[in-house]
Design a protein around this motif. Structure first.
Motif, PDB file in Angstrom:
ATOM      1  N   VAL A 121       0.860  -1.184   0.000  1.00 39.42           N
ATOM      2  CA  VAL A 121       0.000   0.000   0.000  1.00 39.42           C
ATOM      3  C   VAL A 121       0.893   1.230   0.000  1.00 39.42           C
ATOM      4  CG1 VAL A 121      -1.745   1.264   1.314  1.00 39.42           C
ATOM      5  CG2 VAL A 121      -1.802  -1.229   1.250  1.00 39.42           C
ATOM      6  N   ARG A 122       0.569   2.190  -0.861  1.00 36.79           N
ATOM      7  CA  ARG A 122       1.318   3.448  -0.915  1.00 36.79           C
ATOM      8  C   ARG A 122       0.321   4.585  -0.797  1.00 36.79           C
ATOM      9  NH1 ARG A 122       6.496   3.387  -1.772  1.00 36.79           N
ATOM     10  NH2 ARG A 122       6.553   5.287  -2.977  1.00 36.79           N
ATOM     11  N   CYS A 123       0.801   5.738  -0.392  1.00 32.09           N
ATOM     12  CA  CYS A 123      -0.066   6.915  -0.340  1.00 32.09           C
ATOM     13  C   CYS A 123       0.649   8.078  -1.012  1.00 32.09           C
ATOM     14  CB  CYS A 123      -0.469   7.253   1.090  1.00 32.09           C
ATOM     15  SG  CYS A 123       0.847   7.740   2.193  1.00 32.09           S
ATOM     16  N   ALA A 131      -0.794  -4.168   3.765  1.00 29.38           N
ATOM     17  CA  ALA A 131      -0.981  -4.791   2.464  1.00 29.38           C
ATOM     18  C   ALA A 131      -2.450  -4.651   2.083  1.00 29.38           C
ATOM     19  CB  ALA A 131      -0.586  -6.264   2.506  1.00 29.38           C
ATOM     20  N   ALA A 132      -2.736  -4.807   0.811  1.00 30.41           N
ATOM     21  CA  ALA A 132      -4.114  -4.875   0.326  1.00 30.41           C
ATOM     22  C   ALA A 132      -4.311  -6.284  -0.207  1.00 30.41           C
ATOM     23  CB  ALA A 132      -4.354  -3.844  -0.771  1.00 30.41           C
ATOM     24  N   ALA A 187      -8.744  -5.368   0.835  1.00 34.69           N
ATOM     25  CA  ALA A 187      -8.876  -4.671   2.100  1.00 34.69           C
ATOM     26  C   ALA A 187      -7.518  -4.295   2.681  1.00 34.69           C
ATOM     27  CB  ALA A 187      -9.631  -5.545   3.089  1.00 34.69           C
ATOM     28  N   LEU A 188      -7.477  -3.159   3.353  1.00 32.80           N
ATOM     29  CA  LEU A 188      -6.298  -2.742   4.087  1.00 32.80           C
ATOM     30  C   LEU A 188      -6.073  -3.761   5.203  1.00 32.80           C
ATOM     31  CD1 LEU A 188      -4.197  -0.456   4.332  1.00 32.80           C
ATOM     32  CD2 LEU A 188      -5.760   0.646   5.957  1.00 32.80           C
ATOM     33  N   GLN A 192      -7.840  -7.079   9.545  1.00 36.07           N
ATOM     34  CA  GLN A 192      -8.511  -6.287   8.515  1.00 36.07           C
ATOM     35  C   GLN A 192      -9.619  -5.411   9.097  1.00 36.07           C
ATOM     36  OE1 GLN A 192      -9.653  -9.406   5.681  1.00 36.07           O
ATOM     37  NE2 GLN A 192      -8.055  -8.629   4.331  1.00 36.07           N
ATOM     38  N   LEU A 193      -9.731  -5.395  10.412  1.00 41.23           N
ATOM     39  CA  LEU A 193     -10.735  -4.558  11.075  1.00 41.23           C
ATOM     40  C   LEU A 193     -10.026  -3.341  11.663  1.00 41.23           C
ATOM     41  CD1 LEU A 193     -12.768  -7.341  12.890  1.00 41.23           C
ATOM     42  CD2 LEU A 193     -13.297  -6.205  10.718  1.00 41.23           C
ATOM     43  N   TRP A 194     -10.644  -2.170  11.482  1.00 45.42           N
ATOM     44  CA  TRP A 194      -9.980  -0.917  11.835  1.00 45.42           C
ATOM     45  C   TRP A 194     -10.836  -0.079  12.765  1.00 45.42           C
ATOM     46  CZ3 TRP A 194      -5.027  -0.181  10.305  1.00 45.42           C
ATOM     47  CH2 TRP A 194      -4.541  -1.123   9.380  1.00 45.42           C
TER      48      TRP A 194
END
Length: 135
Positions: free
Chosen positions: A17-19, A67-68, A57-58, A77-79
């Protein structure tokens, strides 16, 4: 999304994952969805965060990275998403693989090279605060 999704690896393959600055790219738009029966905390459920239009999912990883990968509903995967007093948000995975119990220390953190990671929350650092917008 339809123009590029066929070039992505299979959904069960973990991708980094990148932003970066929002430029209306398909991988930059994320859906935040409450997850029923996943538990939660005072006034809020846990959420899944997926790349819009996909089931990627993040996901928190054992080495405190992100990772996605295809959504499977695991605690990694829960935030937890909490609005802070300055109007920004702290985003924390429910659990980090290899660590015992519910995560209470590590949050989504912006690293200098546009790579988000997990790090100990620091209110004095903008790197651990997020602005959420609906574009």
């Amino acid at each position: 999304m339809e123009d590029v999704i066929s070039t992505w690896p299979a959904a069960d393959v973990s991708v980094g994952v990148r932003c970066s600055d929002y430029m209306f790219r398909p991988h930059q738009r994320w859906d935040i969805t409450p997850v029923e029966k996943a538990g939660g905390y005072l006034t809020s459920p846990y959420y899944k965060i997926t790349i819009a239009g996909t089931e990627r999912a993040l996901t928190a990883t054992a080495n405190k990275e992100l990772a996605a990968v295809a959504y499977h509903g695991g605690d990694e995967q829960l935030w937890r998403i909490e609005q802070l007093t300055d109007g920004t948000y702290r985003i924390m995975p429910k659990q980090i693989p290899g660590m015992e119990g519910i995560n209470t220390r590590y949050c989504l953190y912006s690293a200098a090279d546009s790579t988000p990671t997990l790090a100990v929350y620091d209110f004095s650092s903008d790197n651990s605060k997020w602005n959420l917008r609906n574009h």
